[in-house]
Design a protein around this motif. Structure first.
Motif, mmCIF file in Angstrom:
data_model
loop_
_atom_site.group_PDB
_atom_site.id
_atom_site.type_symbol
_atom_site.label_atom_id
_atom_site.label_comp_id
_atom_site.label_asym_id
_atom_site.label_seq_id
_atom_site.Cartn_x
_atom_site.Cartn_y
_atom_site.Cartn_z
ATOM 1 N N GLU A 122 0.867 -1.187 0.000
ATOM 2 C CA GLU A 122 0.000 0.000 0.000
ATOM 3 C C GLU A 122 0.895 1.226 0.000
ATOM 4 O O GLU A 122 0.490 2.295 0.417
ATOM 5 N N LYS A 129 -10.377 -8.126 1.775
ATOM 6 C CA LYS A 129 -11.757 -7.689 1.504
ATOM 7 C C LYS A 129 -12.136 -7.995 0.058
ATOM 8 O O LYS A 129 -13.279 -8.333 -0.237
ATOM 9 N N GLY A 148 -10.887 5.419 -1.754
ATOM 10 C CA GLY A 148 -11.190 4.069 -2.226
ATOM 11 C C GLY A 148 -11.280 4.063 -3.731
ATOM 12 O O GLY A 148 -10.944 5.058 -4.392
ATOM 13 N N SER A 149 -11.743 2.944 -4.257
ATOM 14 C CA SER A 149 -11.832 2.838 -5.723
ATOM 15 C C SER A 149 -12.666 1.638 -6.136
ATOM 16 O O SER A 149 -12.987 0.777 -5.323
ATOM 17 N N ARG A 194 -12.361 -1.723 -8.292
ATOM 18 C CA ARG A 194 -11.159 -2.550 -8.467
ATOM 19 C C ARG A 194 -11.135 -3.237 -9.826
ATOM 20 O O ARG A 194 -12.176 -3.422 -10.461
ATOM 21 N N GLY A 210 -14.731 -0.298 -3.117
ATOM 22 C CA GLY A 210 -14.895 0.027 -1.697
ATOM 23 C C GLY A 210 -14.130 1.272 -1.331
ATOM 24 O O GLY A 210 -13.719 2.061 -2.187
ATOM 25 N N GLN A 257 -9.110 2.100 10.610
ATOM 26 C CA GLN A 257 -9.897 2.476 9.439
ATOM 27 C C GLN A 257 -11.273 1.845 9.501
ATOM 28 O O GLN A 257 -11.422 0.718 9.964
ATOM 29 N N GLN A 288 -6.974 -4.702 2.397
ATOM 30 C CA GLN A 288 -7.316 -4.613 0.985
ATOM 31 C C GLN A 288 -7.518 -5.963 0.298
ATOM 32 O O GLN A 288 -8.551 -6.222 -0.309
HETATM 33 N N1 ASP Z 1 -6.952 0.002 1.097
HETATM 34 C C1 ASP Z 1 -7.056 1.394 0.797
HETATM 35 C C2 ASP Z 1 -6.280 2.215 1.822
HETATM 36 O O1 ASP Z 1 -5.991 1.716 2.897
HETATM 37 C C3 ASP Z 1 -8.466 1.879 0.806
HETATM 38 C C4 ASP Z 1 -9.337 1.305 -0.252
HETATM 39 O O2 ASP Z 1 -9.039 1.499 -1.448
HETATM 40 O O3 ASP Z 1 -10.357 0.706 0.081
HETATM 41 O O4 ASP Z 1 -5.964 3.358 1.582
#
Ligand code: ASP
Length: 468
Positions: free
Chosen positions: A175, A202, A366-367, A369, A410, A235, A199
Motif C-alpha cells: 500500500e 476484503k 477508495g476505488s 477494483r 470500496g 480504518q 485490501q
Molecule cells: N486500502 C485502501 C487504503 O488503505 C483503501 C481502499 O481502497 O479501500 O488506503
C-alpha cells in the motif's frame, strides 16, 4: 451482587432519595466544620457535603485526598435557588453524606485531573495515560470515538453489510508503505507482515460471495516519523460487489451526513451534495489534492466536505519507471481501460480512485477494483514487475479472480482523523486515541518497543546485528 450504585448524573432524578455513589475525589474543600467533596465518576461531578452532625463521616472525609476512590452513601437534596451552580450539570442538587468508605488511596498525580491537560507536557501525559484519561476532555473524546464506531456499525448493518474480521498476522501487501514484520518461530527465517490495510482480504471476500463487508480495522504502516501519523491506526474499511463509483460515494456521503447530524449537530455542512473536483482542478486551483473549502476557517462549527476524483493511475519513479499513485488494485476509469490493457498513454490513464476530504484533511479514499486477472496483471507489468514476482506476490489474487470474481469496489476512512475533526482536536489524532504512541512510534506507558530475551531470539533464529 453488589448494591445498586447510582451514577452521579442520575442524582438529578433522585431528589429526596438515598443513593450509593462510587467514584474519585475530584476536589476536597475542608471548611473546618464542613467538608465539601466534588465526587467524580464517568458521568460527571456532584457536590457532596459532610455535615458536623455526622461525626464519623467527617472523620473519614478528613482523610480524603484528590483521586482517592470512595463509596459515598448519601441523601440527594435539591439546592436552594441561590445555591444552584450553573457550571455543573448536577448543579441543582447536593448530596448530604451519610457514610463515606475509602476504597483506595492515591498518590499525588503528576498533573491535575481537574483541568484541561492540553497545557501539560505530552510525554508526561502519555506515560501516565490512565491519569490523563480521567480528564473531562479526554473522556468526551473517547466517548465520541465510541459513538462514531457505534454509528458506523448501525449504518452498515442497516444497509446489509456484514462485519468481518480479517487476519492481522498475514502476508505483506503493498500500500506504498513499509511493512511491520513478525518473525515466525515455526518457520525460521520466514515472516508474517501486519496488514497495511485489509485490501486483499476484503477483495477475496467479494470473490467469496459476501457482497457487502465492513470492518473497523487496525492497520499498520512502518513509515518514517511523520508529525501526526501513528504506526497503527484505525480504518473503517468496506467493500461491496456489483457497484460503480457513484454507489460507493453515495453510501459514504449519506453516512457522513447522518453521523454529523446525530453526533455533532452543532456543525453546519457547507454544501450538500458534497462538491466534486478533479485532481487536476484541485492542484490548479488550490495547489493541493486536499483543499480546505471552508468559507470561514475560524468558525469551529463549519464543515466543508468534498470529493476529489480522476487521479492519475501511475506516476514516474526516480529511476524512470512507473508506480501507482494510490492503490495497485484499482481499476482504470472505464474509458481508459483499453490504454491499461495495451499499456499505452500510461501517464494519462486515470484511476477510479475517489478521496473524501473534510476541512483540508483527507479522511478517506477508495476505488472500483480490477476484478479481472489480466487487468491486475497489466498494472504490475507497467510497474516493471517480472512475471515470477507478480506470481509470487499476487498469484493468489489472480487465481481467485479466475474463479468468477464479481465487479466490486470500496473505500477506507480514517477513524482517528474523523473523530479528531468532529471533536475539534485539529492539532493531533493522539487526542482521540486511548493509548497513542509518540511521533517516533514509542509507547511511553508500556515502554515499547523493548529488547527481548536471548532465548526468545534463539527460538526465532534471530541474531541482532548492531546498527552501524
Ligand atoms: N486500502 C485502501 C487504503 O488503505 C483503501 C481502499 O481502497 O479501500 O488506503
Amino acid at each position: 451482587m453488589s448494591e445498586q450504585r447510582t451514577w452521579v448524573i442520575d442524582c438529578l432524578q433522585k431528589v429526596g432519595e438515598e443513593v450509593l455513589l462510587k467514584g474519585w475525589v475530584h476536589v476536597r474543600r475542608n471548611m473546618g466544620k464542613l467538608i465539601f467533596i466534588d465526587l467524580r465518576d464517568r458521568s460527571g461531578v456532584v457536590q457532596v457535603v459532610c455535615l458536623p452532625n455526622h461525626k464519623e463521616v467527617l472523620a473519614e472525609a478528613d482523610k480524603l485526598r484528590p483521586e482517592f476512590v470512595v463509596a459515598i452513601r448519601g441523601k440527594v437534596n435539591a439546592r436552594q435557588e441561590k445555591q444552584v451552580n450553573t457550571d455543573l450539570a448536577t448543579g441543582t442538587v447536593e448530596i448530604e453524606a451519610l457514610e463515606v468508605t475509602i476504597l483506595n488511596s492515591a498518590e499525588t498525580t503528576p498533573f491535575e485531573v481537574t483541568g484541561d491537560s492540553k497545557t501539560v507536557n505530552e510525554e508526561l501525559r502519555m506515560e501516565y495515560r490512565y491519569v490523563d484519561l480521567r480528564t473531562q476532555r479526554m473522556q468526551r473524546n473517547i466517548e465520541l470515538r465510541h459513538n462514531v464506531n457505534r454509528a458506523i456499525r448501525e449504518y452498515f448493518t442497516a444497509n446489509g453489510f456484514w462485519e468481518i474480521e480479517t487476519p492481522v498476522i498475514s502476508k505483506s501487501t503493498p500500500e506504498g508503505a513499509r511493512d511491520f514484520l513478525v518473525p515466525s518461530r515455526k518457520f525460521n527465517g520466514q515472516f508474517y507482515a501486519l496488514p497495511q490495510s485489509p485490501q486483499q482480504y476484503k477483495q477475496l471476500l467479494m470473490v467469496g460471495g459476501i457482497e457487502r463487508y465492513f470492518q473497523i480495522a487496525k492497520c499498520f504502516r512502518d513509515e518514517e516519523t511523520r508529525k501526526d501519523r501513528q504506526p497503527e491506526f484505525t480504518q473503517l474499511d468496506m467493500e461491496m460487489s456489483f457497484v460503480e463509483r457513484e454507489d460507493v460515494m453515495a453510501l459514504i456521503e449519506t453516512m457522513l451526513i447522518q453521523m454529523v447530524q446525530s453526533l455533532t449537530p452543532e456543525k453546519k455542512i457547507q454544501q450538500q451534495p458534497f462538491p466534486r473536483m478533479t485532481y487536476a482542478d484541485a492542484m490548479n486551483n488550490y495547489g493541493t489534492d486536499r483543499p480546505d473549502l471552508r468559507k470561514n476557517k475560524n468558525d469551529p462549527d463549519e464543515f466543508a466536505f468534498c470529493w476529489v476524483i480522476d487521479f492519475p493511475f501511475f506516476e514516474k519513479t526516480e529511476d524512470g519507471g512507473w508506480t501507482f499513485t494510490h492503490n495497485p488494485f484499482s481499476a482504470a476509469q472505464p474509458e481508459h481501460r483499453e490504454w491499461l490493457m495495451t499499456k499505452e498513454h500510461i501517464g494519462e490513464i486515470l484511476t477510479s480512485q475517489y478521496d473524501v476530504v473534510l476541512n483540508g484533511y483527507e479522511i478517506g479514499g477508495g476505488s472500483i477494483r480490477n476484478h479481472q486477472a489480466e487487468a491486475l496483471n497489466r498494472v504490475f507489468e507497467i510497474m516493471g514487475y517480472p512475471e515470477e514476482k507478480i506470481q509470487e506476490q499476487f498469484g493468489h489474487m489472480m487465481k481467485a479472480f479466475s474463479f468468477g470474481a464479481p465487479p466490486h469496489g470500496g473505500i477506507a476512512l480514517g477513524i482517528d482523523r474523523i473523530v479528531s475533526i468532529f471533536a475539534g482536536e485539529y492539532e493531533s489524532i493522539r487526542e482521540v486515541i486511548a493509548f497513542p504512541k509518540t511521533a517516533e512510534g514509542r509507547d511511553l506507558l508500556m515502554n515499547g518497543p523493548s529488547a527481548v530475551d536471548q532465548q526468545q531470539l534463539n527460538e526465532l533464529g534471530i541474531a541482532i546485528k548492531p546498527k552501524k
